[in-house]
Design a protein around this motif. Structure first.
Motif, PDB file in Angstrom:
ATOM      1  N   TYR A  31      14.574 -10.221  11.285  1.00  0.00           N
ATOM      2  CA  TYR A  31      14.699 -11.677  11.220  1.00  0.00           C
ATOM      3  C   TYR A  31      13.351 -12.168  10.990  1.00  0.00           C
ATOM      4  O   TYR A  31      13.301 -13.011   9.924  1.00  0.00           O
ATOM      5  CB  TYR A  31      14.733 -12.196  12.906  1.00  0.00           C
ATOM      6  CG  TYR A  31      16.526 -11.511  12.890  1.00  0.00           C
ATOM      7  CD1 TYR A  31      17.189 -11.562  13.056  1.00  0.00           C
ATOM      8  CD2 TYR A  31      16.482 -10.872  15.127  1.00  0.00           C
ATOM      9  CE1 TYR A  31      18.987 -11.087  13.221  1.00  0.00           C
ATOM     10  CE2 TYR A  31      17.358 -11.004  15.272  1.00  0.00           C
ATOM     11  CZ  TYR A  31      18.609 -11.043  14.761  1.00  0.00           C
ATOM     12  OH  TYR A  31      19.868 -10.728  14.599  1.00  0.00           O
ATOM     13  N   ILE A  32      12.050 -11.560  10.665  1.00  0.00           N
ATOM     14  CA  ILE A  32      11.408 -12.025   9.976  1.00  0.00           C
ATOM     15  C   ILE A  32      11.379 -12.293   8.221  1.00  0.00           C
ATOM     16  O   ILE A  32      11.122 -13.352   7.732  1.00  0.00           O
ATOM     17  CB  ILE A  32      10.230 -11.804  10.496  1.00  0.00           C
ATOM     18  CG1 ILE A  32       9.601 -11.970  12.118  1.00  0.00           C
ATOM     19  CG2 ILE A  32       8.484 -11.614   9.570  1.00  0.00           C
ATOM     20  CD1 ILE A  32       8.604 -11.818  12.750  1.00  0.00           C
ATOM     21  N   THR A  81       3.641  -3.353  10.208  1.00  0.00           N
ATOM     22  CA  THR A  81       3.699  -2.855   8.391  1.00  0.00           C
ATOM     23  C   THR A  81       4.877  -2.692   8.293  1.00  0.00           C
ATOM     24  O   THR A  81       5.444  -2.759   7.072  1.00  0.00           O
ATOM     25  CB  THR A  81       3.288  -1.000   9.427  1.00  0.00           C
ATOM     26  OG1 THR A  81       2.211  -1.563   9.622  1.00  0.00           O
ATOM     27  CG2 THR A  81       3.221  -0.545   8.538  1.00  0.00           C
ATOM     28  N   GLU A  82       5.787  -2.735   9.050  1.00  0.00           N
ATOM     29  CA  GLU A  82       7.600  -2.451   8.924  1.00  0.00           C
ATOM     30  C   GLU A  82       7.752  -4.070   7.969  1.00  0.00           C
ATOM     31  O   GLU A  82       8.771  -3.534   7.102  1.00  0.00           O
ATOM     32  CB  GLU A  82       8.394  -2.326  10.598  1.00  0.00           C
ATOM     33  CG  GLU A  82       8.212  -0.987  11.094  1.00  0.00           C
ATOM     34  CD  GLU A  82       8.583  -0.165   9.721  1.00  0.00           C
ATOM     35  OE1 GLU A  82       9.417  -0.770   9.362  1.00  0.00           O
ATOM     36  OE2 GLU A  82       8.077   0.811   9.664  1.00  0.00           O
ATOM     37  N   ILE A  83       7.238  -5.198   8.258  1.00  0.00           N
ATOM     38  CA  ILE A  83       7.818  -6.463   7.988  1.00  0.00           C
ATOM     39  C   ILE A  83       7.281  -5.957   6.038  1.00  0.00           C
ATOM     40  O   ILE A  83       7.993  -6.760   4.942  1.00  0.00           O
ATOM     41  CB  ILE A  83       6.509  -7.699   8.251  1.00  0.00           C
ATOM     42  CG1 ILE A  83       7.207  -7.524   9.612  1.00  0.00           C
ATOM     43  CG2 ILE A  83       6.685  -9.211   7.684  1.00  0.00           C
ATOM     44  CD1 ILE A  83       7.110  -8.569  10.831  1.00  0.00           C
ATOM     45  N   ARG A  84       5.533  -5.495   6.261  1.00  0.00           N
ATOM     46  CA  ARG A  84       5.534  -5.931   4.641  1.00  0.00           C
ATOM     47  C   ARG A  84       6.038  -5.205   3.924  1.00  0.00           C
ATOM     48  O   ARG A  84       5.579  -4.985   2.489  1.00  0.00           O
ATOM     49  CB  ARG A  84       3.550  -5.207   5.212  1.00  0.00           C
ATOM     50  CG  ARG A  84       2.607  -6.660   5.186  1.00  0.00           C
ATOM     51  CD  ARG A  84       2.842  -7.248   5.079  1.00  0.00           C
ATOM     52  NE  ARG A  84       2.117  -8.700   4.449  1.00  0.00           N
ATOM     53  CZ  ARG A  84       2.244 -10.039   4.387  1.00  0.00           C
ATOM     54  NH1 ARG A  84       3.786 -10.009   4.336  1.00  0.00           N
ATOM     55  NH2 ARG A  84       1.473 -10.981   4.838  1.00  0.00           N
ATOM     56  N   LYS A  85       6.284  -3.815   4.439  1.00  0.00           N
ATOM     57  CA  LYS A  85       7.649  -3.166   3.707  1.00  0.00           C
ATOM     58  C   LYS A  85       8.537  -4.038   3.091  1.00  0.00           C
ATOM     59  O   LYS A  85       8.723  -3.807   1.478  1.00  0.00           O
ATOM     60  CB  LYS A  85       8.142  -1.730   4.000  1.00  0.00           C
ATOM     61  CG  LYS A  85       7.293  -1.037   4.987  1.00  0.00           C
ATOM     62  CD  LYS A  85       8.510   0.161   5.381  1.00  0.00           C
ATOM     63  CE  LYS A  85       7.470   0.603   6.307  1.00  0.00           C
ATOM     64  NZ  LYS A  85       7.874   1.831   7.436  1.00  0.00           N
ATOM     65  N   LEU A 115      -3.457  -4.730   7.202  1.00  0.00           N
ATOM     66  CA  LEU A 115      -2.268  -5.334   7.303  1.00  0.00           C
ATOM     67  C   LEU A 115      -2.087  -6.789   6.667  1.00  0.00           C
ATOM     68  O   LEU A 115      -0.420  -7.147   5.781  1.00  0.00           O
ATOM     69  CB  LEU A 115      -2.227  -6.036   8.985  1.00  0.00           C
ATOM     70  CG  LEU A 115      -2.233  -4.670   9.990  1.00  0.00           C
ATOM     71  CD1 LEU A 115      -1.511  -4.721  11.092  1.00  0.00           C
ATOM     72  CD2 LEU A 115      -1.193  -3.417   9.107  1.00  0.00           C
ATOM     73  N   ASP A 116      -2.828  -7.309   6.110  1.00  0.00           N
ATOM     74  CA  ASP A 116      -2.610  -8.386   5.136  1.00  0.00           C
ATOM     75  C   ASP A 116      -2.160  -9.783   5.789  1.00  0.00           C
ATOM     76  O   ASP A 116      -0.482 -10.865   5.401  1.00  0.00           O
ATOM     77  CB  ASP A 116      -1.227  -8.087   3.601  1.00  0.00           C
ATOM     78  CG  ASP A 116      -1.570  -9.027   2.645  1.00  0.00           C
ATOM     79  OD1 ASP A 116      -2.405 -10.410   1.852  1.00  0.00           O
ATOM     80  OD2 ASP A 116      -0.284  -9.069   1.977  1.00  0.00           O
ATOM     81  N   VAL A 117      -2.958  -9.979   6.695  1.00  0.00           N
ATOM     82  CA  VAL A 117      -2.460 -11.203   7.877  1.00  0.00           C
ATOM     83  C   VAL A 117      -2.920 -11.964   7.281  1.00  0.00           C
ATOM     84  O   VAL A 117      -4.337 -11.628   7.703  1.00  0.00           O
ATOM     85  CB  VAL A 117      -2.456 -10.610   8.604  1.00  0.00           C
ATOM     86  CG1 VAL A 117      -2.399 -11.484   9.565  1.00  0.00           C
ATOM     87  CG2 VAL A 117      -1.399  -9.731   9.576  1.00  0.00           C
ATOM     88  N   GLN A 118      -3.233 -12.855   7.067  1.00  0.00           N
ATOM     89  CA  GLN A 118      -3.859 -14.154   6.282  1.00  0.00           C
ATOM     90  C   GLN A 118      -4.951 -15.371   7.112  1.00  0.00           C
ATOM     91  O   GLN A 118      -5.760 -14.815   6.911  1.00  0.00           O
ATOM     92  CB  GLN A 118      -3.780 -14.878   5.306  1.00  0.00           C
ATOM     93  CG  GLN A 118      -2.844 -14.682   3.890  1.00  0.00           C
ATOM     94  CD  GLN A 118      -1.586 -13.637   4.344  1.00  0.00           C
ATOM     95  OE1 GLN A 118      -0.696 -13.503   4.873  1.00  0.00           O
ATOM     96  NE2 GLN A 118      -1.575 -12.522   2.764  1.00  0.00           N
TER      97      GLN A 118
END
Length: 258
Positions: A31-32, A81-85, A115-118
Motif C-alpha cells: 500500500y505504501i 527495505t521491501e518498499i525500496r525495491k 535505507l534512504d529514509v530522508q
C-alpha cells in the motif's frame, strides 16, 4: 534533504501517511508503494507506539494492531527495505522520542541513511532538548522536521531556525483525525514562516476532503494521514483502488489551487 526539497518544489505536493506494518507486513509494503504510484510526492511512515499522544483513534487503533502483531523497530527497517525495491519516493519516519532513544540516536540515523529514509518527525521532543539530536542528524544528512502549531506564537522563529527538510504546520488544535471544519489560521502561519525561511511548508492534521485540500494554497504541500489509514482499515485486503482514487482526487484539488 535535497530529495525532500525536490519533491515539494512544485508548490502543490501531496504527502501521504501509513502506519508501518498495518494491516500486516506484506500489505503495508504494497500500500505504501501504491501511494507512491498514485502520485504521493512524499510518504510519512508512522512507527507504532504504545502511547501516541498526538494521534487520534484511527491511527491509535492501527498502532495497536501492529503492536499486537509483535512488530519491532527492526521490522520497520525490514519493511523499508521491501518498499525500496519498488519505489524511490522520499520517505520520512514519524515516531516518538522514546523508541529512537532506546535504539540509539546515532544508530537509528545511520540506519535511516542506509535505507534512504530522508527525514524524521518526533512531535514529543521539546525544542530545548533537540540540539544533540539535530547535530547527529546533520552528520548523517537526515532532516529533522519541525512542527508548528496554531499556538507556537513567539516561539515560531526559534522553531524555524531548527528546521530542515520541511516544516509541518498543524492546521488545528488537538489530535490527528479527520475534521469537518478546519481553521484558516494555518494559512496565516504559513505566510509568517515563509517570511523567515525558504524551507518548504506543509499543512496537516484533519485534511480529508477535496475542498479542504484546496484551503491551504499558501502551503507547498498538504499532509493526509488518518483518512488514508481509515481507507486501509475499511479495505484491509484490497485497498489499492481506493487509495489511488483518493490520492489522485486530492492531488487534483492541489493542482486546482495553482
Amino acid at each position: 534533504m535535497n530529495e525532500i526539497t525536490q519533491a515539494l518544489k512544485n508548490k502543490n505536493a501531496f504527502i501521504g501517511f501509513a502506519v508501518a506494518g498495518y494491516p500486516n507486513f506484506e500489505k503495508s509494503a504494497k500500500y505504501i508503494v501504491d501511494m507512491a504510484n498514485a502520485g504521493a510526492d512524499l510518504i510519512e511512515i508512522g512507527i507504532a507506539f504504545s502511547d501516541p499522544s498526538a494521534d487520534g483513534p484511527t491511527i491509535m487503533n492501527a498502532d495497536q494492531k501492529v503492536l499486537e502483531n509483535g512488530s519491532k523497530t527492526e521490522d520497520v527497517f525490514r519493511l523499508i527495505t521491501e518498499i525500496r525495491k519498488d519505489t524511490n519516493v522520499p520517505l520520512v519516519f514519524l515516531t516518538y522520542t522514546n523508541p529512537v532513544f532506546k535504539y540509539g540516536y546515532e544508530k537509528f540515523l545511520s540506519k535511516m541513511k542506509s535505507l534512504d529514509v530522508q527525514g524524521i518527525i518526533m512531535p514529543d521532543m521539546p525544542l530545548e532538548e533537540q540540539e544533540a539530536f539535530i547535530n547527529i542528524a546533520q552528520q548523517y544528512g537526515r532532516a529533522f522536521i519541525q512542527l508548528v502549531t496554531l499556538q507556537s506564537g513567539n516561539r515560531l522563529p526559534k522553531i524555524v531556525s531548527h528546521a530542515s527538510g520541511f516544516i509541518y504546520v498543524v492546521s488545528s488544535l488537538g489530535i490527528t483525525g479527520s475534521r469537518h471544519k478546519l481553521s484558516n489560521e494555518a494559512n496565516e502561519i504559513v505566510t509568517r514562516i515563509k517570511e523567515l525561511t525558504d524551507i518548504p511548508v506543509a499543512v496537516g492534521f484533519g485534511i480529508n476532503t477535496y475542498d479542504q485540500a484546496k484551503l491551504f494554497s499558501s502551503a507547498d504541500a498538504i499532509i493526509v494521514g488518518s483518512a488514508l489509514v481509515k481507507i486501509i482499515e475499511e479495505h484491509p485486503d484490497d485497498a489499492t483502488t481506493y487509495l489511488t482514487e483518493f490520492i489522485q482526487k486530492m492531488k487534483g484539488a492541489r493542482n486546482a489551487t495553482n
